[in-house]
Design an enzyme around this catalytic site. Structure first.
Site, PDB file in Angstrom:
ATOM      1  N   TRP A  32       0.780  -1.102   0.171  1.00 39.00           N
ATOM      2  CA  TRP A  32      -0.117  -0.092   0.056  1.00 39.00           C
ATOM      3  C   TRP A  32       0.834   1.256  -0.249  1.00 39.00           C
ATOM      4  O   TRP A  32       2.066   1.520   0.723  1.00 39.00           O
ATOM      5  CB  TRP A  32      -0.771  -0.048   1.276  1.00 39.00           C
ATOM      6  CG  TRP A  32      -2.064   1.012   1.046  1.00 39.00           C
ATOM      7  CD1 TRP A  32      -2.087   2.106   1.724  1.00 39.00           C
ATOM      8  CD2 TRP A  32      -3.334   0.533   0.410  1.00 39.00           C
ATOM      9  NE1 TRP A  32      -3.356   2.672   1.278  1.00 39.00           N
ATOM     10  CE2 TRP A  32      -4.175   1.819   0.401  1.00 39.00           C
ATOM     11  CE3 TRP A  32      -3.776  -0.312  -0.392  1.00 39.00           C
ATOM     12  CZ2 TRP A  32      -5.443   1.804  -0.084  1.00 39.00           C
ATOM     13  CZ3 TRP A  32      -4.921  -0.244  -0.895  1.00 39.00           C
ATOM     14  CH2 TRP A  32      -5.919   0.815  -0.535  1.00 39.00           C
ATOM     15  N   CYS A 100       3.624   2.453   5.054  1.00 36.19           N
ATOM     16  CA  CYS A 100       3.501   3.931   4.932  1.00 36.19           C
ATOM     17  C   CYS A 100       1.807   4.040   5.289  1.00 36.19           C
ATOM     18  O   CYS A 100       1.029   3.928   4.512  1.00 36.19           O
ATOM     19  CB  CYS A 100       3.922   4.614   3.866  1.00 36.19           C
ATOM     20  SG  CYS A 100       3.415   6.172   3.606  1.00 36.19           S
ATOM     21  N   VAL A 101       1.466   5.008   6.202  1.00 35.35           N
ATOM     22  CA  VAL A 101       0.099   5.184   6.505  1.00 35.35           C
ATOM     23  C   VAL A 101       0.006   6.666   6.578  1.00 35.35           C
ATOM     24  O   VAL A 101       0.515   7.312   7.248  1.00 35.35           O
ATOM     25  CB  VAL A 101      -0.248   4.679   7.922  1.00 35.35           C
ATOM     26  CG1 VAL A 101      -1.840   4.646   8.184  1.00 35.35           C
ATOM     27  CG2 VAL A 101      -0.085   3.284   8.209  1.00 35.35           C
ATOM     28  N   ILE A 102      -1.000   7.142   5.620  1.00 33.30           N
ATOM     29  CA  ILE A 102      -1.045   8.545   5.507  1.00 33.30           C
ATOM     30  C   ILE A 102      -2.600   8.773   6.269  1.00 33.30           C
ATOM     31  O   ILE A 102      -3.570   8.207   5.787  1.00 33.30           O
ATOM     32  CB  ILE A 102      -1.084   8.998   4.018  1.00 33.30           C
ATOM     33  CG1 ILE A 102       0.335   8.600   3.409  1.00 33.30           C
ATOM     34  CG2 ILE A 102      -1.360  10.569   3.795  1.00 33.30           C
ATOM     35  CD1 ILE A 102       0.535   9.029   2.016  1.00 33.30           C
ATOM     36  N   ASP A 105      -9.606  11.175   6.180  1.00 35.56           N
ATOM     37  CA  ASP A 105     -10.477  11.930   6.841  1.00 35.56           C
ATOM     38  C   ASP A 105     -11.239  10.891   7.887  1.00 35.56           C
ATOM     39  O   ASP A 105     -12.213  11.513   8.549  1.00 35.56           O
ATOM     40  CB  ASP A 105     -11.667  12.433   5.803  1.00 35.56           C
ATOM     41  CG  ASP A 105     -10.819  13.313   4.958  1.00 35.56           C
ATOM     42  OD1 ASP A 105     -10.071  13.911   5.292  1.00 35.56           O
ATOM     43  OD2 ASP A 105     -11.414  13.503   3.753  1.00 35.56           O
ATOM     44  N   THR A 106     -10.939   9.794   7.989  1.00 33.15           N
ATOM     45  CA  THR A 106     -11.652   8.734   9.017  1.00 33.15           C
ATOM     46  C   THR A 106     -10.508   8.209   9.837  1.00 33.15           C
ATOM     47  O   THR A 106      -9.462   8.453   9.706  1.00 33.15           O
ATOM     48  CB  THR A 106     -12.197   7.497   7.974  1.00 33.15           C
ATOM     49  OG1 THR A 106     -11.059   6.892   7.731  1.00 33.15           O
ATOM     50  CG2 THR A 106     -12.912   7.878   6.902  1.00 33.15           C
ATOM     51  N   HIS A 108      -9.696   5.464  10.367  1.00 33.15           N
ATOM     52  CA  HIS A 108      -8.908   4.226   9.995  1.00 33.15           C
ATOM     53  C   HIS A 108      -7.613   4.472  10.044  1.00 33.15           C
ATOM     54  O   HIS A 108      -6.785   3.523  10.408  1.00 33.15           O
ATOM     55  CB  HIS A 108      -9.221   4.092   8.349  1.00 33.15           C
ATOM     56  CG  HIS A 108      -8.514   2.818   7.877  1.00 33.15           C
ATOM     57  ND1 HIS A 108      -9.189   1.455   8.024  1.00 33.15           N
ATOM     58  CD2 HIS A 108      -7.526   2.708   7.217  1.00 33.15           C
ATOM     59  CE1 HIS A 108      -8.126   0.893   7.290  1.00 33.15           C
ATOM     60  NE2 HIS A 108      -7.221   1.354   6.838  1.00 33.15           N
ATOM     61  N   ARG A 147      10.520  11.700   3.799  1.00 28.83           N
ATOM     62  CA  ARG A 147      10.808  10.557   4.339  1.00 28.83           C
ATOM     63  C   ARG A 147      11.353   9.333   3.680  1.00 28.83           C
ATOM     64  O   ARG A 147      11.931   8.358   3.948  1.00 28.83           O
ATOM     65  CB  ARG A 147      10.173  10.415   5.659  1.00 28.83           C
ATOM     66  CG  ARG A 147      10.123  11.406   6.583  1.00 28.83           C
ATOM     67  CD  ARG A 147       8.885  11.310   7.475  1.00 28.83           C
ATOM     68  NE  ARG A 147       8.765  12.391   8.409  1.00 28.83           N
ATOM     69  CZ  ARG A 147       8.451  13.589   8.104  1.00 28.83           C
ATOM     70  NH1 ARG A 147       7.926  13.971   6.897  1.00 28.83           N
ATOM     71  NH2 ARG A 147       8.359  14.448   9.025  1.00 28.83           N
TER      72      ARG A 147
END
Length: 174
Positions: A32, A100-102, A105-106, A108, A147
């Site tokens: 992802w 990588c977690v971006i 709006d939720t 999650h 990064r």
């Protein structure tokens, strides 16, 4: 991992590998956000190679997302424990997880980050091989790019340095 400005893996201080370190280094990468995670993976692999780790001792595994990193790291750790118990010299020296977690709006983002961080902490507390947390948790794509080889270096490279240092520590203490 702390921020080292402009490292990009080339100017990080790469530690010397302890002579007792002879096993595999796993780099487990979430697919992802691949533009980011693949750059981090390549940075980590580059540092391991420059440190003198043979290409066949760097094991690459891909998983769909960041949550799945926990399961894959647990499996790599179990393989290490089983190999060590059988006397195999091909144990796992360290596991680097890349993700990588971006933020969106939720909520999650919060759940994924929590599962990944808690899972890796548990594996580190209970596991045989050190698990290096190379997961970016950022507010936007630009922060991730910065990064992953951008203005703030490559956190994958820094994760590889931590993996070498922890492998050395384990070799010294065993």
């Amino acid at each position: 991992m702390s921020t080292i400005l402009n490292t990009n893996g080339s100017s990080v201080q790469i530690p010397e590998i302890d002579k007792k370190v002879a096993g595999n280094f796993y780099i487990i990468t979430a697919d992802w956000n691949p533009k980011i995670t693949h750059a981090l993976r390549d940075g980590a692999a580059g540092v391991l190679r420059r440190a003198g780790i043979a290409k066949d001792k760097i094991r690459h595994i891909s998983v769909p997302g960041t949550v799945e990193l926990v399961n894959a790291a647990a499996l790599a750790g179990k393989i290490s424990k089983d190999r060590a118990a059988s006397g195999s010299p091909d144990a796992t020296e360290a596991i680097i997880v890349i993700g990588c977690v971006i933020r969106g709006d939720t909520p999650h983002f919060d759940y994924v980050c929590m599962v990944a961080a808690q899972g890796m902490a548990q594996l580190n507390a209970n596991g045989e091989a050190p698990v290096i947390f190379g997961v970016l948790t950022v507010d936007n794509l630009q922060q991730a790019l910065d990064r992953a080889g951008g203005s703030l270096g490559n956190k994958g490279s820094e994760a590889a340095v931590a993996a070498i240092e922890m492998a050395n520590l384990h070799a010294t203490l065993k």
